[in-house]
Write an enzyme that holds these catalytic residues in place. Structure first.
Site, PDB file in Angstrom:
ATOM      1  N   PRO A  20      40.150  87.564  -5.181  1.00  0.00           N
ATOM      2  CA  PRO A  20      39.278  88.153  -4.160  1.00  0.00           C
ATOM      3  C   PRO A  20      39.661  89.606  -3.927  1.00  0.00           C
ATOM      4  O   PRO A  20      40.835  89.917  -3.722  1.00  0.00           O
ATOM      5  CB  PRO A  20      39.566  87.293  -2.917  1.00  0.00           C
ATOM      6  N   MET A  21      38.690  90.503  -3.980  1.00  0.00           N
ATOM      7  CA  MET A  21      38.967  91.931  -3.812  1.00  0.00           C
ATOM      8  C   MET A  21      37.896  92.543  -2.930  1.00  0.00           C
ATOM      9  O   MET A  21      36.704  92.495  -3.261  1.00  0.00           O
ATOM     10  CB  MET A  21      39.019  92.624  -5.180  1.00  0.00           C
ATOM     11  N   GLN A  32      36.300  83.031  -0.134  1.00  0.00           N
ATOM     12  CA  GLN A  32      37.522  83.239   0.642  1.00  0.00           C
ATOM     13  C   GLN A  32      37.159  83.508   2.102  1.00  0.00           C
ATOM     14  O   GLN A  32      36.325  84.351   2.406  1.00  0.00           O
ATOM     15  CB  GLN A  32      38.385  84.379   0.102  1.00  0.00           C
ATOM     16  N   CYS A  83      46.405  88.793   3.282  1.00  0.00           N
ATOM     17  CA  CYS A  83      45.945  90.169   3.467  1.00  0.00           C
ATOM     18  C   CYS A  83      46.761  90.854   4.564  1.00  0.00           C
ATOM     19  O   CYS A  83      46.868  90.331   5.679  1.00  0.00           O
ATOM     20  CB  CYS A  83      44.466  90.191   3.814  1.00  0.00           C
ATOM     21  N   HIS A  85      50.476  85.087  -4.240  1.00  0.00           N
ATOM     22  CA  HIS A  85      50.695  86.455  -4.699  1.00  0.00           C
ATOM     23  C   HIS A  85      52.204  86.661  -4.719  1.00  0.00           C
ATOM     24  O   HIS A  85      52.859  86.537  -3.685  1.00  0.00           O
ATOM     25  CB  HIS A  85      50.022  87.443  -3.748  1.00  0.00           C
ATOM     26  N   ASN A 140      49.682  85.004  -8.822  1.00  0.00           N
ATOM     27  CA  ASN A 140      48.859  86.221  -8.785  1.00  0.00           C
ATOM     28  C   ASN A 140      49.791  87.420  -8.640  1.00  0.00           C
ATOM     29  O   ASN A 140      50.834  87.330  -8.018  1.00  0.00           O
ATOM     30  CB  ASN A 140      47.886  86.120  -7.597  1.00  0.00           C
ATOM     31  N   GLY A 141      49.384  88.549  -9.247  1.00  0.00           N
ATOM     32  CA  GLY A 141      50.133  89.784  -9.055  1.00  0.00           C
ATOM     33  C   GLY A 141      50.658  90.399 -10.338  1.00  0.00           C
ATOM     34  O   GLY A 141      51.581  89.870 -10.939  1.00  0.00           O
ATOM     35  N   GLY A 184      43.638  90.341 -11.023  1.00  0.00           N
ATOM     36  CA  GLY A 184      42.997  91.198 -10.054  1.00  0.00           C
ATOM     37  C   GLY A 184      42.365  92.418 -10.669  1.00  0.00           C
ATOM     38  O   GLY A 184      41.481  92.326 -11.528  1.00  0.00           O
ATOM     39  N   ARG A 185      42.858  93.579 -10.312  1.00  0.00           N
ATOM     40  CA  ARG A 185      42.211  94.833 -10.684  1.00  0.00           C
ATOM     41  C   ARG A 185      42.229  95.132 -12.169  1.00  0.00           C
ATOM     42  O   ARG A 185      41.426  95.944 -12.641  1.00  0.00           O
ATOM     43  CB  ARG A 185      42.805  95.975  -9.858  1.00  0.00           C
TER      44      ARG A 185
END
Length: 259
Positions: free
Chosen positions: A31-32, A86, A116, A190, A230-231, A252-253
């Protein structure tokens, strides 16, 4: 997207080699905010063709879900089997009500944000700060039983918050979630702690060091809980290797910078 096209999805890993694969889609898109919008999710669906990966929406506050109840497909994205909505919030009843609404609208998975660190999210007492009050998260999950929520409701967290980042803190957090009337069937971690004061959300994605071993250790401590890491995953071989230690890997990105 190259990184997704080159990821082979294994039918088993060393972690679960004597059982069936525990996650139907071991690879997922994180989720971003302002990125995994309904339009971007539609693009991912067109690119991938089949539901090979799970796609997480950007975080939506539970009150926003309730407010947009009559057009969630435009607000959140088209309900599909591989779309995970999310959800953010700290109020028990609205969280349960929003989850039931999403279920009734046709969404198949919901994920609660416990990771977050943004100042606005902190001000609302949700996101990463909820790791300090896992009893509240467990109460949210339990309230969903009363509201007849039957879809999977998972949790995404960090390895710790500020100086509360030792293994005992993390295992206590998971133990409390597991005491809910409906424990999360899947945990996404994460592999960084977050710093609530002094770092921006972007800095919190880069400055706290990655601690993959902590997630692997947590996975061993809770062998019956499917776990996704994640990460910092940027290479296909990285992803293949990590799927030998945990059930899933979230990208992610890197996924949007390697189209």
């Amino acid at each position: 997207m190259t990184i997704f096209r080159n990821c082979l999805i294994p039918t088993w890993s060393k972690r679960s080699m004597h059982t069936l694969k525990r996650l139907r889609r071991p690879i997922s898109v994180a989720p971003m905010v302002d990125i995994t919008t309904p339009q971007f999710l539609e693009l991912l669906h067109i690119i991938s063709g089949k539901d090979r990966y799970d796609y997480y929406t950007e975080m939506h506050h539970c009150q926003a879900i309730l407010h947009h109840a009559d057009h969630l497909d435009r607000f959140v994205g088209t309900p599909r089997s591989n779309i995970v909505v999310q959800l953010g919030g700290s109020d028990i009843e609205p969280m349960a009500q929003a989850t039931k609404l999403l279920q009734d609208y046709g969404y198949k998975h919901v994920n609660i944000n416990n990771g977050c660190p943004s100042p606005n999210v902190q001000h609302g007492s949700f996101g990463a700060v909820l790791m300090r009050t896992p009893e509240l998260v467990a109460d949210m999950l339990s309230a969903m039983v009363k509201h007849n929520v039957t879809i999977p409701v998972t949790v995404k967290c960090r390895t710790g918050v500020d100086y509360q980042d030792d293994f005992n803190f993390l295992t206590n957090y998971v133990n409390v979630l597991n005491q809910s009337e409906r424990p999360p069937p899947h945990l996404i971690v994460h592999a960084r702690k977050c710093i609530l004061k002094g770092l921006s959300p972007k800095q919190n994605r880069m400055i706290p060091p990655l601690n993959y071993e902590r997630v692997f250790e947590l996975s061993k401590a809770f062998p019956d809980l499917p776990m996704t890491i994640n990460g910092g995953f940027t290479e296909v071989d990285q992803i293949k290797n990590v799927l030998e230690k945990v059930d899933g890997c979230m990208i992610g990105r890197k996924g949007i910078s390697n189209a």
